[in-house]
Design an enzyme around this catalytic site. Structure first.
Site, PDB file in Angstrom:
ATOM      1  N   ASP A 258      -8.338   0.865  -7.337  1.00 14.30           N
ATOM      2  CA  ASP A 258      -7.173   1.734  -7.499  1.00 14.30           C
ATOM      3  C   ASP A 258      -5.969   0.854  -7.889  1.00 14.30           C
ATOM      4  OD1 ASP A 258      -6.326   4.703  -6.057  1.00 14.30           O
ATOM      5  OD2 ASP A 258      -4.688   3.241  -6.258  1.00 14.30           O
TER       6      ASP A 258
ATOM      7  N   ASP B 147      -5.981   5.733 -11.153  1.00  8.02           N
ATOM      8  CA  ASP B 147      -4.588   5.529 -11.554  1.00  8.02           C
ATOM      9  C   ASP B 147      -4.361   4.146 -12.159  1.00  8.02           C
ATOM     10  OD1 ASP B 147      -4.947   4.250  -9.132  1.00  8.02           O
ATOM     11  OD2 ASP B 147      -3.427   5.413  -8.049  1.00  8.02           O
TER      12      ASP B 147
ATOM     13  N   HIS C  27      -4.315   4.528   1.894  1.00  7.01           N
ATOM     14  CA  HIS C  27      -3.019   4.091   2.448  1.00  7.01           C
ATOM     15  C   HIS C  27      -2.823   4.455   3.917  1.00  7.01           C
ATOM     16  CE1 HIS C  27      -1.830   2.799  -1.461  1.00  7.01           C
ATOM     17  NE2 HIS C  27      -1.786   4.012  -1.976  1.00  7.01           N
TER      18      HIS C  27
ATOM     19  N   HIS D   2      -3.089   0.948  -6.738  1.00  6.24           N
ATOM     20  CA  HIS D   2      -2.326   0.594  -5.536  1.00  6.24           C
ATOM     21  C   HIS D   2      -3.190  -0.226  -4.574  1.00  6.24           C
ATOM     22  CE1 HIS D   2      -0.612   4.467  -7.021  1.00  6.24           C
ATOM     23  NE2 HIS D   2       0.536   3.864  -6.759  1.00  6.24           N
TER      24      HIS D   2
HETATM   25 ZN   LIG Z   1      -3.424   4.700  -6.233  1.00 11.02          ZN
END
Ligand SMILES: [Zn+2]
Length: 318
Positions: free
Chosen positions: A166, A254, A129, A168
């Site tokens: 992931d 995740d 991120h 995200h």
């Molecule tokens: Zn993540």
């Protein structure tokens, strides 16, 4: 005949220290949770443990702006506050610790590029991120972005691939290279309408001369191994056309069922399958070179299992 070298797996206190305390999902116990599971898998001489190393400021600056590097350094000395709007708290020494994560990815890159191994795994890494000029979502320095720039600058690779599973969206990497047609980028993630950071729609394929060069695949909350396998077929076809010289695989755990902050429902077999297929694609196009980065994952049992299955796939793939 190719003699398979051990998978390099990175381990050490310097990596383990990257975390934000007991009350935070990204705690410092994630490193040991994984390494305990990996050691109980008894992989013997199919893996080789390697030490972390610290990135230099010049290496951080391959991806990040000098002003941002400075800001992290100053806050790290102050030892309190937040690096972003409230997800990523400062702790004393966060600058050095985040530099250790980034440097360890570069150590993996050097090892793979030198032919010491073909496949390497860094559990505490994949901080996808972080933007070129900002921290975000538990991520201080974007080790994958730095590694991709390092592959170009130091090793002269022009066609590296970044593959991210992931939960995200890997927004820091995506927007860091959004207008760069040479970065091969594929990301399967939970639809941004339901999950941080809210980006990664299928229409986001790159911009300017990089339009139509990137692949974003959002999945609905509750998506399982079958949905993932279906989406991954598109990733494989895309990579086959792109013919990457090396693959960086952000295998955030995740996306497994039972994660406390996301809503996807894969099992660890999704990660095992993806790792196996990526090894095959790397063998076909990129001399077998692949580096796994642990990424997210906040259910300790899930991250331990998913990452161990990735390392097992790295060791077993032909
Ligand atoms: Zn993540």
């Amino acid at each position: 005949m190719l003699i398979r070298k051990p998978v390099f797996v990175y381990k050490g206190d310097a990596l383990a220290r990257y975390g934000f305390g007991k009350q935070h999902p990204f705690g410092i116990d994630r490193h040991d949770a994984f390494h305990q599971e990996l050691s109980s898998a008894a992989m013997g001489d199919r893996i080789e443990y390697r030490e972390p190393r610290r990135a230099t400021i010049d290496e951080l600056a391959l991806f990040h702006t000098p002003a941002y590097i400075d800001r992290v350094s100053r806050l790290s000395e102050a030892g309190c506050g937040y690096l972003d709007g409230g997800d990523t708290p400062v702790f004393p020494g966060v600058f050095e610790t985040a530099s250790d994560v980034a440097g360890t990815m570069l150590a993996a890159v050097d090892a793979v590029m030198a032919g010491e191994t073909q496949r390497a795994f860094v559990p505490i890494a994949g901080l996808h991120h972080a933007a070129r000029d900002a921290a975000a979502g538990f991520c201080v320095f974007n080790d994958c972005g730095i590694a991709l720039e390092y592959l170009r600058g130091k090793h002269g690779l022009t066609r590296a691939a970044y593959v991210d599973i992931d939960a995200h969206h890997g927004n820091g990497v995506f927007y860091g290279f959004e207008d760069d047609p040479d970065l091969i980028f594929a990301d399967i993630h939970e639809d941004g309408r339901y999950l941080y950071p809210g980006t990664g729609a299928a229409e986001e394929t790159g911009k300017g001369r990089a339009r139509h060069t990137k692949l974003n695949i959002p999945l609905q909350p509750g998506s399982d191994d079958r949905d993932f396998a279906h989406a991954f077929e598109k990733v494989e076809a895309y990579l086959d056309r792109a013919a990457p010289e090396l693959i960086i695989f952000q295998c955030g755990a995740d996306s497994l069922e039972g994660d406390p902050i996301t809503h996807l429902c894969y099992s660890e077999e999704a990660h095992a399958m993806a790792a196996m297929r990526l090894c095959e694609i790397a063998a076909q196009h990129g001399g077998g070179r692949i580096i796994g980065a642990g990424g997210g994952g906040y259910n300790r049992r899930n991250l331990a299992r998913a990452w161990t299955r990735v390392v097992q796939s790295f060791a077993e793939a032909v």
